[in-house]
Design a protein around this motif. Structure first.
Motif, PDB file in Angstrom:
ATOM      1  N   GLU A 362       1.248  -1.169  -0.009  1.00  7.58           N
ATOM      2  CA  GLU A 362      -0.231   0.006  -0.039  1.00  7.58           C
ATOM      3  C   GLU A 362       1.132   1.374   0.191  1.00  7.58           C
ATOM      4  OE1 GLU A 362      -2.328   2.392   3.893  1.00  7.58           O
ATOM      5  OE2 GLU A 362      -2.822   0.257   3.229  1.00  7.58           O
ATOM      6  N   VAL A 363       0.718   2.705  -1.153  1.00 14.16           N
ATOM      7  CA  VAL A 363       1.203   3.469  -0.933  1.00 14.16           C
ATOM      8  C   VAL A 363       0.875   4.618   0.092  1.00 14.16           C
ATOM      9  CG1 VAL A 363       1.996   4.965  -2.092  1.00 14.16           C
ATOM     10  CG2 VAL A 363       2.435   2.594  -3.091  1.00 14.16           C
ATOM     11  N   HIS A 364       1.149   5.297   0.584  1.00  9.63           N
ATOM     12  CA  HIS A 364       0.214   6.356   1.280  1.00  9.63           C
ATOM     13  C   HIS A 364       1.490   6.920   1.785  1.00  9.63           C
ATOM     14  CE1 HIS A 364       0.847   3.096   4.240  1.00  9.63           C
ATOM     15  NE2 HIS A 364       2.189   3.643   4.925  1.00  9.63           N
ATOM     16  N   ASN A 365       2.451   7.672   1.223  1.00 11.52           N
ATOM     17  CA  ASN A 365       3.145   8.502   1.152  1.00 11.52           C
ATOM     18  C   ASN A 365       4.459   9.439  -0.133  1.00 11.52           C
ATOM     19  OD1 ASN A 365       5.457   9.778   1.845  1.00 11.52           O
ATOM     20  ND2 ASN A 365       6.482   8.591   3.165  1.00 11.52           N
ATOM     21  N   THR A 366       3.797  10.335  -0.080  1.00 12.01           N
ATOM     22  CA  THR A 366       4.055  11.095  -1.542  1.00 12.01           C
ATOM     23  C   THR A 366       5.453  11.229  -1.480  1.00 12.01           C
ATOM     24  OG1 THR A 366       4.167  13.414  -0.656  1.00 12.01           O
ATOM     25  CG2 THR A 366       1.691  12.627  -1.881  1.00 12.01           C
ATOM     26  N   GLU A 367       6.281  10.761  -0.662  1.00  9.08           N
ATOM     27  CA  GLU A 367       7.728  10.150  -0.845  1.00  9.08           C
ATOM     28  C   GLU A 367       8.552   9.082  -1.109  1.00  9.08           C
ATOM     29  OE1 GLU A 367       9.779  13.325   0.246  1.00  9.08           O
ATOM     30  OE2 GLU A 367       8.114  14.093  -0.257  1.00  9.08           O
ATOM     31  N   TRP A 368       7.801   8.370  -1.581  1.00  8.94           N
ATOM     32  CA  TRP A 368       7.668   6.433  -1.796  1.00  8.94           C
ATOM     33  C   TRP A 368       8.586   7.222  -3.511  1.00  8.94           C
ATOM     34  CZ3 TRP A 368       5.819   1.574  -0.277  1.00  8.94           C
ATOM     35  CH2 TRP A 368       5.975   1.711   1.558  1.00  8.94           C
ATOM     36  N   PRO A 369       8.742   7.166  -4.141  1.00 18.41           N
ATOM     37  CA  PRO A 369       9.608   6.689  -5.251  1.00 18.41           C
ATOM     38  C   PRO A 369       9.168   5.252  -5.853  1.00 18.41           C
ATOM     39  CG  PRO A 369      11.579   6.019  -3.972  1.00 18.41           C
ATOM     40  CD  PRO A 369      10.635   6.977  -3.216  1.00 18.41           C
ATOM     41  N   LEU A 370       8.956   5.135  -7.283  1.00 19.66           N
ATOM     42  CA  LEU A 370       8.366   4.252  -7.441  1.00 19.66           C
ATOM     43  C   LEU A 370       9.066   2.532  -7.449  1.00 19.66           C
ATOM     44  CD1 LEU A 370       6.353   1.893  -9.290  1.00 19.66           C
ATOM     45  CD2 LEU A 370       7.843   3.206 -11.367  1.00 19.66           C
ATOM     46  N   GLU A 371      10.889   2.820  -6.535  1.00 22.43           N
ATOM     47  CA  GLU A 371      11.573   1.642  -6.583  1.00 22.43           C
ATOM     48  C   GLU A 371      11.611   1.374  -5.426  1.00 22.43           C
ATOM     49  OE1 GLU A 371      12.611   4.752  -8.082  1.00 22.43           O
ATOM     50  OE2 GLU A 371      13.134   3.898  -9.925  1.00 22.43           O
ATOM     51  N   LYS A 372      11.114   2.127  -4.070  1.00 17.94           N
ATOM     52  CA  LYS A 372      10.576   1.493  -2.801  1.00 17.94           C
ATOM     53  C   LYS A 372       9.079   1.425  -2.957  1.00 17.94           C
ATOM     54  CE  LYS A 372      10.275   3.010   1.844  1.00 17.94           C
ATOM     55  NZ  LYS A 372      10.142   4.376   2.913  1.00 17.94           N
ATOM     56  N   ALA A 373       8.375   1.306  -3.394  1.00 14.31           N
ATOM     57  CA  ALA A 373       7.365   0.569  -3.784  1.00 14.31           C
ATOM     58  C   ALA A 373       7.683  -0.422  -4.384  1.00 14.31           C
ATOM     59  CB  ALA A 373       6.344   1.317  -4.768  1.00 14.31           C
ATOM     60  N   LEU A 374       8.850  -1.000  -5.497  1.00 15.74           N
ATOM     61  CA  LEU A 374       8.888  -2.352  -6.293  1.00 15.74           C
ATOM     62  C   LEU A 374       9.387  -2.873  -5.400  1.00 15.74           C
ATOM     63  CD1 LEU A 374       9.699  -1.210  -9.684  1.00 15.74           C
ATOM     64  CD2 LEU A 374       7.362  -2.217  -9.564  1.00 15.74           C
ATOM     65  N   HIS A 375      10.274  -2.778  -4.646  1.00 18.03           N
ATOM     66  CA  HIS A 375      11.075  -3.332  -3.154  1.00 18.03           C
ATOM     67  C   HIS A 375      10.804  -3.890  -2.527  1.00 18.03           C
ATOM     68  CE1 HIS A 375      14.669  -4.624  -1.028  1.00 18.03           C
ATOM     69  NE2 HIS A 375      14.446  -3.547  -0.048  1.00 18.03           N
ATOM     70  N   GLN A 376       9.053  -3.249  -1.794  1.00 19.92           N
ATOM     71  CA  GLN A 376       8.119  -3.504  -0.971  1.00 19.92           C
ATOM     72  C   GLN A 376       7.557  -4.875  -1.810  1.00 19.92           C
ATOM     73  OE1 GLN A 376       9.850  -2.434   2.139  1.00 19.92           O
ATOM     74  NE2 GLN A 376       7.743  -1.689   2.514  1.00 19.92           N
ATOM     75  N   ALA A 377       7.238  -4.702  -2.396  1.00 19.44           N
ATOM     76  CA  ALA A 377       5.982  -5.540  -3.051  1.00 19.44           C
ATOM     77  C   ALA A 377       7.198  -6.815  -3.333  1.00 19.44           C
ATOM     78  CB  ALA A 377       5.665  -5.035  -4.754  1.00 19.44           C
ATOM     79  N   ASP A 378       8.130  -6.283  -4.262  1.00 17.20           N
ATOM     80  CA  ASP A 378       9.148  -7.569  -5.160  1.00 17.20           C
ATOM     81  C   ASP A 378       9.371  -8.340  -3.745  1.00 17.20           C
ATOM     82  OD1 ASP A 378      10.533  -9.040  -6.831  1.00 17.20           O
ATOM     83  OD2 ASP A 378      12.222  -8.527  -5.335  1.00 17.20           O
ATOM     84  N   GLU A 379       9.449  -7.824  -2.048  1.00 15.16           N
ATOM     85  CA  GLU A 379      10.329  -8.799  -0.920  1.00 15.16           C
ATOM     86  C   GLU A 379       9.051  -9.802  -0.430  1.00 15.16           C
ATOM     87  OE1 GLU A 379      11.524  -6.412   2.416  1.00 15.16           O
ATOM     88  OE2 GLU A 379      13.429  -6.901   2.082  1.00 15.16           O
ATOM     89  N   ALA A 380       7.977  -9.255  -1.140  1.00 19.39           N
ATOM     90  CA  ALA A 380       6.222  -9.636  -0.484  1.00 19.39           C
ATOM     91  C   ALA A 380       6.140 -10.929  -1.067  1.00 19.39           C
ATOM     92  CB  ALA A 380       5.394  -8.856  -0.298  1.00 19.39           C
ATOM     93  N   LEU A 381       6.561 -10.388  -2.418  1.00 19.27           N
ATOM     94  CA  LEU A 381       6.554 -11.595  -3.444  1.00 19.27           C
ATOM     95  C   LEU A 381       7.607 -12.719  -2.871  1.00 19.27           C
ATOM     96  CD1 LEU A 381       5.653 -13.115  -6.638  1.00 19.27           C
ATOM     97  CD2 LEU A 381       7.307 -11.284  -7.215  1.00 19.27           C
ATOM     98  N   TYR A 382       8.233 -12.572  -3.011  1.00 19.17           N
ATOM     99  CA  TYR A 382       9.409 -13.221  -2.931  1.00 19.17           C
ATOM    100  C   TYR A 382       9.133 -14.411  -1.440  1.00 19.17           C
ATOM    101  CZ  TYR A 382      13.821 -15.423  -0.534  1.00 19.17           C
ATOM    102  OH  TYR A 382      14.986 -16.209  -0.649  1.00 19.17           O
ATOM    103  N   ILE A 383       8.207 -13.566  -0.875  1.00 16.87           N
ATOM    104  CA  ILE A 383       8.609 -14.935   0.078  1.00 16.87           C
ATOM    105  C   ILE A 383       6.594 -15.799  -0.025  1.00 16.87           C
ATOM    106  CG2 ILE A 383       6.435 -14.635   2.469  1.00 16.87           C
ATOM    107  CD1 ILE A 383       9.041 -13.664   2.892  1.00 16.87           C
ATOM    108  N   ALA A 384       6.114 -14.876  -0.712  1.00 21.35           N
ATOM    109  CA  ALA A 384       4.776 -16.108  -1.508  1.00 21.35           C
ATOM    110  C   ALA A 384       5.614 -17.500  -2.204  1.00 21.35           C
ATOM    111  CB  ALA A 384       3.808 -15.258  -1.662  1.00 21.35           C
ATOM    112  N   LYS A 385       6.740 -16.822  -2.910  1.00 19.51           N
ATOM    113  CA  LYS A 385       7.108 -17.707  -3.620  1.00 19.51           C
ATOM    114  C   LYS A 385       7.297 -18.719  -2.691  1.00 19.51           C
ATOM    115  CE  LYS A 385       8.989 -16.540  -7.534  1.00 19.51           C
ATOM    116  NZ  LYS A 385       9.408 -15.739  -8.387  1.00 19.51           N
ATOM    117  N   GLU A 386       8.284 -18.361  -1.644  1.00 26.64           N
ATOM    118  CA  GLU A 386       9.332 -19.047  -1.451  1.00 26.64           C
ATOM    119  C   GLU A 386       8.381 -20.075   0.009  1.00 26.64           C
ATOM    120  OE1 GLU A 386      12.985 -19.571  -0.329  1.00 26.64           O
ATOM    121  OE2 GLU A 386      12.526 -19.376  -2.975  1.00 26.64           O
TER     122      GLU A 386
END
Length: 535
Positions: A362-386
């Protein structure tokens, strides 16, 4: 290089090798005398860069006042000297201090020809233009590389021993149209019928051998420019019809602006089709393409008109959900997953199913660059796959992410080369998903006897072609015979005059090769490109 320069470099190499082989601490005075001797002789015989660098290191030694040097520590300290003295292995001392610039805009060229002399020559000429070149003599390797590399230009010879360029083009015809990949065919046969057949199969250009290299490079360069310009104007992925990753930046920026005004959070999810490589391997790339297309068609039908689906790369997709909090996003994604896994795919008389895993933030901060959102989602994806795949994980659940291990192996009988390559690999950023472990081996026997290779991790191997006990080709053959051979990505290092070794390496499934002498920054570029295959 005259005989005195050659003699000096040989003596320096001998001393460096002795220190490395003896694996003992080296007295401070011995290191100082070594550098003093090099600095005095180098300037006299015209090796000015070596002399200047030796003096700088000698001054550093004087200030340091260490009593002894550990051999590994000394190798790192003397790295510039080592690089200069190994110019027959590592090319051009003048390139040592140039910054390494690896750009996502680097043009990718896929080159196919079973004439190894021509293949090596063209690869070298293309690389001088700053293009990344994947060269192969195999139809199967060419087709696989086409899907993985997504080239900006495809250069293929018409007449080859086991197949023709026409066979490859016929197989890839629909794919090349979808991806707007410029195709250049080459042949010694300049008959009108041959040229017409090439153009009917979708070739954009036809070169007659022997090539006018200057003209050929200009024409290929123009094809690449048009391809890259075409890509820059596209909003949609050509294969699936999803938005492409370039447009993702624009839409994400719009969502941030909307949040700034309305304070409505939005969610970003990364979705990855489970075991997609198995589909390609079992049913073929064309079936894999149909699965990707069906997935996007399904998503477009099921999501809201305000939601956006993007193809991020390969079998990874991004879903942007405006005005959606994390709980709502999890509910939506689980509904999409539960329905998609019931969809039946058919290949000939065989039916199969496909699922996906997802990570959402969830993005709720205007200071969040796209790279940070992708990184957070990617970490969650990794947990799902593992944790078994076919599930959705929110980023709040992925705070304690255990990184996947990527094992990098250097197999070379020269200890100094091993030191340089280990230094190079240690500086390559592979992202936050991986913990990198680098090991060096003096030959293939030591590599295969090591417990280090008995894991389910991904392996990246830099393999010297010429070794005394088990040469690189034997190591490569044994790796490819392994039932877990897909775990290994291999770059082969060969001498410039070993055509047969290069041909055999390509036949055995080397992912890339480099001829000595090579540039360290070029090797780094090739490692980075091949790293995209490791998931």
């Amino acid at each position: 290089m005259d005989k005195y320069q050659i003699a000096l470099l040989a003596n320096v190499r001998k001393q460096l090798q002795e220190w490395t082989d003896q694996n003992e601490e080296i007295p401070h005075e011995e290191v100082y005398r070594f550098l003093h001797s090099i600095s005095g002789t180098s300037a006299t015989i015209g090796l000015n860069y070596l002399g200047d660098r030796s003096r700088e290191l000698m001054e550093a030694v004087e200030k340091n006042q260490k009593k002894t040097w550990d051999y590994a520590e000394l190798n790192t300290f003397l790295l510039d000297i080592i690089k200069i003295c190994y110019q027959d292995e590592i090319q051009s001392a003048e390139d040592i201090n140039k910054p390494i610039e690896i750009s996502e805009q680097t043009a990718n060229v896929l080159l196919v020809d079973d004439d190894l002399s021509m293949l090596m020559y063209l690869k070298e000429q293309f690389e001088k233009q700053g293009w990344y070149v994947l060269a192969t003599a195999s139809k199967e390797k060419a087709i696989t590389a086409f899907y993985e590399l997504k080239p900006d230009c495809f250069v293929v010879d018409v007449h080859m021993k086991d197949c023709t360029g026409f066979d490859i083009l016929s197989f890839l015809r629909d794919k090349t149209k979808q991806l707007f990949v410029p195709i250049v065919m080459m042949s010694v046969d300049n008959q009108r019928e041959t040229r017409l057949k090439a153009f009917k199969l979708g070739a954009d250009d036809f070169f007659v051998k022997p090539l006018d290299m200057e003209e050929s490079l200009l024409r290929i360069g123009h094809h690449i420019e048009r391809k890259q310009m075409f890509n820059s104007y596209l909003m949609f992925d050509e294969l699936t019809g999803a938005y492409n990753r370039t447009y993702l930046k624009e839409i994400y920026s719009q969502q941030l602006s909307s949040y700034d005004r309305l304070k409505d959070p939005f969610c970003l999810a990364i979705l990855d089709l489970d075991f997609f490589k198995r589909i390609n391997d079992r049913y073929g790339h064309l079936m894999g393409d149909r699965v990707l297309q069906a997935f996007v068609e399904y998503m477009k039908h099921e999501i809201r008109p305000t939601d956006h689906i993007f193809r991020y790369g390969g079998e990874e997709f991004i879903l942007l959900l405006p005005k959606t909090n994390i709980k709502e996003a999890e509910t939506v994604l689980n509904r999409l997953l539960d329905s998609f896994v019931k969809k039946v795919f058919t290949h000939q008389s065989t039916s199969f199913y496909c699922s996906f895993s997802g990570g959402v933030v969830e993005v709720h901060n205007t200071e969040w660059p796209l790279e940070k959102a992708l990184h957070q989602a990617d970490e969650a994806l990794y947990i799902a796959k593992e944790s078994g795949r076919q599930k959705i994980v929110a980023s709040s659940e992925s705070k304690l992410v255990k990184k996947r291990t990527l094992r990098m192996a250097i197999i070379d009988d020269d200890s100094i080369i091993r030191t340089m390559l280990k230094e190079l690999l240690s500086k390559i950023d592979v992202g936050d998903r991986y913990e990198v472990k680098i090991e060096v081996f003096k030959d293939g026997i030591e590599f295969f006897e090591s417990q280090w290779i008995h894991s389910s991790d991904q392996y990246f191997v830099i393999l010297d072609g010429m070794m005394p006990k088990m040469d690189g080709l034997e190591v490569l053959q044994k790796l490819r015979q392994n039932k877990r051979h897909d775990q290994y990505t291999v770059i082969m290092l060969t001498s410039r005059n070993s055509e047969q070794d290069i041909q055999r390496a390509l036949e055995l499934g080397a992912d890339d090769y480099m001829t000595k002498p090579f540039k360290l920054m070029e090797l780094e570029a090739r490692v980075r490109h091949l790293m995209k295959k490791v998931k």
